[in-house]
Design an enzyme around this catalytic site. Sequence first.
Site, PDB file in Angstrom:
ATOM      1  N   LYS A   1       0.851  -1.198   0.000  1.00 22.02           N
ATOM      2  CA  LYS A   1       0.000   0.000   0.000  1.00 22.02           C
ATOM      3  C   LYS A   1       0.886   1.248   0.000  1.00 22.02           C
ATOM      4  CE  LYS A   1      -0.314  -0.300   5.038  1.00 22.02           C
ATOM      5  NZ  LYS A   1      -1.141  -0.769   6.173  1.00 22.02           N
TER       6      LYS A   1
ATOM      7  N   TYR B   1      12.677  31.637   5.198  1.00 21.48           N
ATOM      8  CA  TYR B   1      11.548  32.386   5.744  1.00 21.48           C
ATOM      9  C   TYR B   1      11.771  32.779   7.210  1.00 21.48           C
ATOM     10  CZ  TYR B   1       8.955  30.722   1.659  1.00 21.48           C
ATOM     11  OH  TYR B   1       8.545  30.458   0.390  1.00 21.48           O
TER      12      TYR B   1
HETATM   13  C1  LIG Z   1      -0.417  -1.711   6.794  1.00 19.88           C
HETATM   14  C2  LIG Z   1      -0.951  -3.012   7.229  1.00 19.88           C
HETATM   15  C3  LIG Z   1      -0.097  -4.102   7.419  1.00 19.88           C
HETATM   16  C4  LIG Z   1       1.417  -3.991   7.330  1.00 19.88           C
HETATM   17  O1  LIG Z   1       1.914  -3.276   8.411  1.00 19.88           O
HETATM   18  P1  LIG Z   1       3.503  -3.226   8.729  1.00 19.88           P
HETATM   19  O2  LIG Z   1       3.577  -2.710  10.098  1.00 19.88           O
HETATM   20  O3  LIG Z   1       4.109  -2.318   7.730  1.00 19.88           O
HETATM   21  O4  LIG Z   1       3.989  -4.610   8.565  1.00 19.88           O
HETATM   22  C5  LIG Z   1      -0.661  -5.313   7.730  1.00 19.88           C
HETATM   23  N1  LIG Z   1      -2.010  -5.448   7.855  1.00 19.88           N
HETATM   24  C6  LIG Z   1      -2.848  -4.427   7.700  1.00 19.88           C
HETATM   25  C7  LIG Z   1      -4.317  -4.648   7.848  1.00 19.88           C
HETATM   26  C8  LIG Z   1      -2.357  -3.170   7.397  1.00 19.88           C
HETATM   27  O5  LIG Z   1      -3.206  -2.143   7.250  1.00 19.88           O
END
Ligand SMILES: *Cc1c(COP(=O)(O)O)cnc(C)c1O
Length: 384
Positions: free
Chosen positions: A41, A264
Amino acid sequence: MENQPLLRDTIIEVNLDNIAYNMKKIKEVIGEDIFIAAVVKANGYGHGAVDIAPTIMENGGEYLAVATLTEALELRKKYEDYKIFIMGYTPDEYLDYVVNNNITQTIFSLSQAEILNDLGKKNRKKPVIHIKYDTGFNRLGFRDCKESIDEIDEIFKLKNIYVEGIFSHFALAGRIEDDLQYNKFVEAVNLVEQRGWKFKFKHICDSISGIDYPEFRLNMIRPGAIIYGLKSYKDESIMLKQAMTFKTKIYHIKALEKGEGVSYDYFWKADKNCIVGTLPFGYADGYPRNLRDKGIVTIHGKKAPIIGVICMDQCMVDLTDIPEACVGDEVIIYGDGLNNTLDIHQISQLAATNKNEIACRITRRTPRVYIKGEKVVKVSNYLL
Ligand SMILES: *Cc1c(COP(=O)(O)O)cnc(C)c1O
């Protein structure tokens, strides 16, 4: 996809060998019979989901897991055959995209399962779903109660969907809370299976729990961070390699006199004559703006402090102690922690956030350069 020209010196270098190494290492640690739903993701935590997907899938990935429908579609457009799993909620009106693109969807209501079932019938497909069961994170999922078990039972009876898996997610609040969540999950799974149904995949572990709780891995884990070498687990015997390097080049150098201000509001003023360099990256590239007066980059193996307000597209560094620095010289923004570089862990500490945020906030303005066998094998410039 063809290689695209770089046309910018602020880049994210992604070491595909490190991603392959991490995947193999994870597989080695968890064992052959446990599957990996590799979480890609947020554009693969900034590394570029589309370009790292083959490395992940060729090194033990079963699924590519994403949060949203659009992330799933980006991958599906490029890869016809990879299994893709949406871990988030997809609203009813978009579910036909899920069905028509053979994407596995998270479901936590009978009504959505029925919609998918109808869409499956209409399109002569059998949509694949994983049930989300809430064991206490209180984000998504069936509530932990008998009515939910009854509803899951009803979902299994639908003829045009395939209930492939069930999963939950740890809050990682502590060992006691995690044990409680795991036990709730297993109990719910057992209650459903006692009614004669079977789940092919059962999963509750992310990166941290997947490493630190071997006994909770069931037959699938959903690691994200560790694939990219971002380590927050406790087990120190498992070494992984950070895949991302954030780099740029010096674009301008000038001598300032004592008393002159920089950027700035003149929050930084020269307390002596000094040399200041201008670097072409800023918070619009994903660098945390709150690293003013804290951020450090590395030039010629030496640390150069960021001075003054970090602008949207540029920032300034003090080069007084690096007199050999010239326009065009390489600057390491996030390195591997060696040779005076700060790694993503150190940056996240300075910015008071976590490693995942530092990696995934890199925006698409920054081209991704992919390295394999120490050679550039691909350039992705999203804006071209
Ligand atoms: C993002 C996510 C993961 C992975 O998380 P990490 O801490 O990066 O391993 C796993 N399961 C779900 C449901 C997530 O949203």
